[in-house]
Design a protein around this motif. Structure first.
Motif, mmCIF file in Angstrom:
data_model
loop_
_atom_site.group_PDB
_atom_site.id
_atom_site.type_symbol
_atom_site.label_atom_id
_atom_site.label_comp_id
_atom_site.label_asym_id
_atom_site.label_seq_id
_atom_site.Cartn_x
_atom_site.Cartn_y
_atom_site.Cartn_z
ATOM 1 N N ALA B 61 0.849 -1.210 0.000
ATOM 2 C CA ALA B 61 0.000 0.000 0.000
ATOM 3 C C ALA B 61 0.869 1.238 0.000
ATOM 4 N N LEU B 65 1.024 4.035 -2.458
ATOM 5 C CA LEU B 65 0.845 5.443 -2.085
ATOM 6 C C LEU B 65 2.000 6.286 -2.593
ATOM 7 N N GLU B 66 3.181 5.678 -2.395
ATOM 8 C CA GLU B 66 4.365 6.408 -2.896
ATOM 9 C C GLU B 66 4.225 6.674 -4.399
ATOM 10 N N PHE B 68 1.548 6.724 -6.030
ATOM 11 C CA PHE B 68 0.492 7.739 -6.195
ATOM 12 C C PHE B 68 1.045 9.136 -6.023
ATOM 13 N N SER B 69 1.920 9.230 -5.012
ATOM 14 C CA SER B 69 2.505 10.546 -4.724
ATOM 15 C C SER B 69 3.265 11.039 -5.958
#
Lengths: 150, 372
Positions: B61, B65-66, B68-69
């Motif tokens: 995740a 998320l990374e 996504f960042s």
């Protein structure tokens, strides 16, 4: 040798009479033949029609040719004279009323030897006819004709 | 244990028994507990695996998320670019709007222009139609003129041949009468006959002059460089030969250069010099001058004489056909010469005029192709 003929092609009887008078007056051309239109002139020269049987080996010394003639006009007569082997070299003098450039040009183009305008004034006219007679009957040497015997 | 309540025993045996019971209970409890512990441990073991899985999942995740960042940063970046682009678009839009406005203005202008053009077009269409009509009229007129010309040509030809023949007869037979019947005609009769001849000759001259006039109009113009003085000398020499008794003083320069039709300009000089010759015939000291006057924008040629002259009041009539200012008794002529002169000069694009006084001679001026 008999004096060679003068063939006068003239449809106007007045002009014919005046020309003959002038010739007679100057005592030239005792042997004048008159044709009154183009057909008669050609018949005489080629021994056809009214002149059938004429000896064509005896051509006239000169043809005095009017331009405006009935039936076949003067220029056409001239062209036929030039086109025929027998009469190709026959001296033809156009003797007419006009000196319209086109008449002069067509006359010479068709092979006339000379072009003389009939003057209105009779003494001038008689003089012109006399000069013509003298020149063509006396001075001028004719081309050798076929059957020439002299 | 909650079910087991400790109560003090009345009997030691009972107490021991109770204690033993409790101990047995404890042992059972211990076994249960141990089982539970084992289950717990099992569960814990399971949990550990689970935990690992969870950790892995969390890690994944986090990774996501990374990512996504990153993506977001990229997106932000992209958004910034889009915004920039949008900003640019905006400026562009303003420009486009201004341009559109300008175009609209132009279109509006074009619209008015178009209506103007349409008006002009319809005017032009009308004009073209009118012109076509005019052309057709012109073509018809030309056909008519051509036909008239041909007729005139035939007429002239007929005149040249047929009108002269009767005159020749009139003159010839009058002469024949005078010569052959001289004895039968008295002197008065001879005068009459001479009158007949004279009239016939005059009429012949008239016919010739008229034919000359019509020929002048029909002839093609052939322009060349020529010397008018030379032509003038030739004409005058001929006149002197025709009238050997006349003594005329001639003034002609060596050379008078001109550009024109040699034959037609010869006719002009024949007429003008012939007139000068004729109208000085009653002068003691006749003088005829031919020359040129160079002006700023043109060259004027002239023929001057000191002859009879004429009243300038009649100068306009002078160039008309058959117009004569002198009686035939005074000076002979047909009245066609100057009409012929004028026609030739006009065909060269020039003008002809005169200056004269009764008894003091006349001067005829002419130009060729006036430079306007």
């Amino acid at each position: 040798m008999k004096e060679r003929a003068f063939l006068l092609v003239e449809d106007n009887p007045m002009d014919e009479a005046l020309t003959l008078r002038a010739l007679k007056k100057h005592n030239i051309a005792n042997n004048v033949v008159v044709a009154h239109d183009g057909v008669e002139a050609l018949d005489y020269l080629f021994g056809e029609g009214a002149h059938a049987g004429r000896n064509t080996e005896d051509p006239p010394a000169v043809v005095l040719l009017d331009l405006k003639l009935p039936k076949i006009d003067g220029l056409e007569v001239l062209k036929r004279i030039r086109a025929n082997e027998k009469t190709r070299l026959l001296p033809v003098v156009i003797l007419t009323s006009s000196k319209e450039q086109r008449d002069l040009l067509e006359g010479y183009n068709s092979g006339a030897n000379s072009y003389v305008r009939k003057p209105v004034e009779f003494t001038e006219f008689a003089e012109a006819v006399r000069n013509l007679g003298l020149y063509w009957l006396v001075l001028n040497e004719l081309p050798p004709a076929t059957g020439e015997t002299s | 244990m909650t079910g087991t309540r400790f109560e003090p025993a009345a009997d030691p045996a009972d107490t021991t028994k109770a204690i033993l019971n409790i101990l047995s209970d404890f042992s059972e409890e211990k076994e249960r507990l141990q089982g539970t512990q084992r289950a717990f441990l099992n569960i814990l073991e399971d949990s550990s695996a689970e935990r690992q899985r969870l950790e892995a999942a969390q890690k994944a995740a986090l990774n996501i998320l990374e990512d996504f960042s990153d993506e977001r940063a990229k997106l932000a970046e992209g958004q910034g670019a889009v915004l920039n682009i949008l900003e640019d678009f905006s400026a562009e839009k303003v420009r486009l709007e201004a341009m559109q406005k300008a175009v609209l203005n132009i279109l509006e202008d074009i619209d008015t222009e178009k209506s103007k053009v349409e008006r002009i077009n319809s005017e032009m269409a009308r004009e073209i139609a009118e012109r076509k009509q005019a052309e057709e009229a012109l073509r018809q007129a030309k056909a008519g003129a051509d036909a008239a010309n041909r007729e005139l040509e035939a007429f002239s030809y007929s005149v040249a041949h047929d009108l002269r023949a009767p005159l020749r007869s009139i003159d010839g037979f009058s002469q024949a009468l005078l010569e052959d019947c001289a004895g039968k005609i008295d002197d008065e009769g001879k005068v009459f006959l001479n009158n007949v001849r004279e009239s016939a000759q005059q009429m012949a001259q008239l016919i010739d002059d008229l034919l000359g006039l019509s020929r002048v109009s029909r002839a093609e113009l052939r322009q060349t460089r020529l010397d008018l003085a030379k032509i003038a000398r030739t004409v005058l020499a001929r006149l002197q030969r025709d009238y050997p008794d006349r003594r005329v003083e001639l003034v002609i320069p060596d050379k008078v250069a001109a550009v024109g039709d040699e034959r037609l300009l010869g006719v002009v000089l024949e007429n003008l010099l012939g007139n000068a010759w004729k109208f000085t015939s009653k002068r003691e000291r006749a003088c005829i001058e031919f020359g040129q006057r160079v002006e700023t924008d043109r060259v004027v040629y002239f023929v001057r004489d000191n002859g009879a002259g004429f009243n300038m009041a009649y100068s306009q009539k002078l160039f008309g056909v058959f117009q004569r200012l002198h009686s035939a008794n005074e000076f002979e002529g047909t009245g066609i010469g100057l009409a012929t002169v004028q026609r030739i000069i006009h065909r060269h694009g020039g003008r002809v005029w005169t200056d004269a006084a009764v008894g003091r001679g006349a001067t005829f001026f002419f130009t060729l192709e006036e430079r306007v």
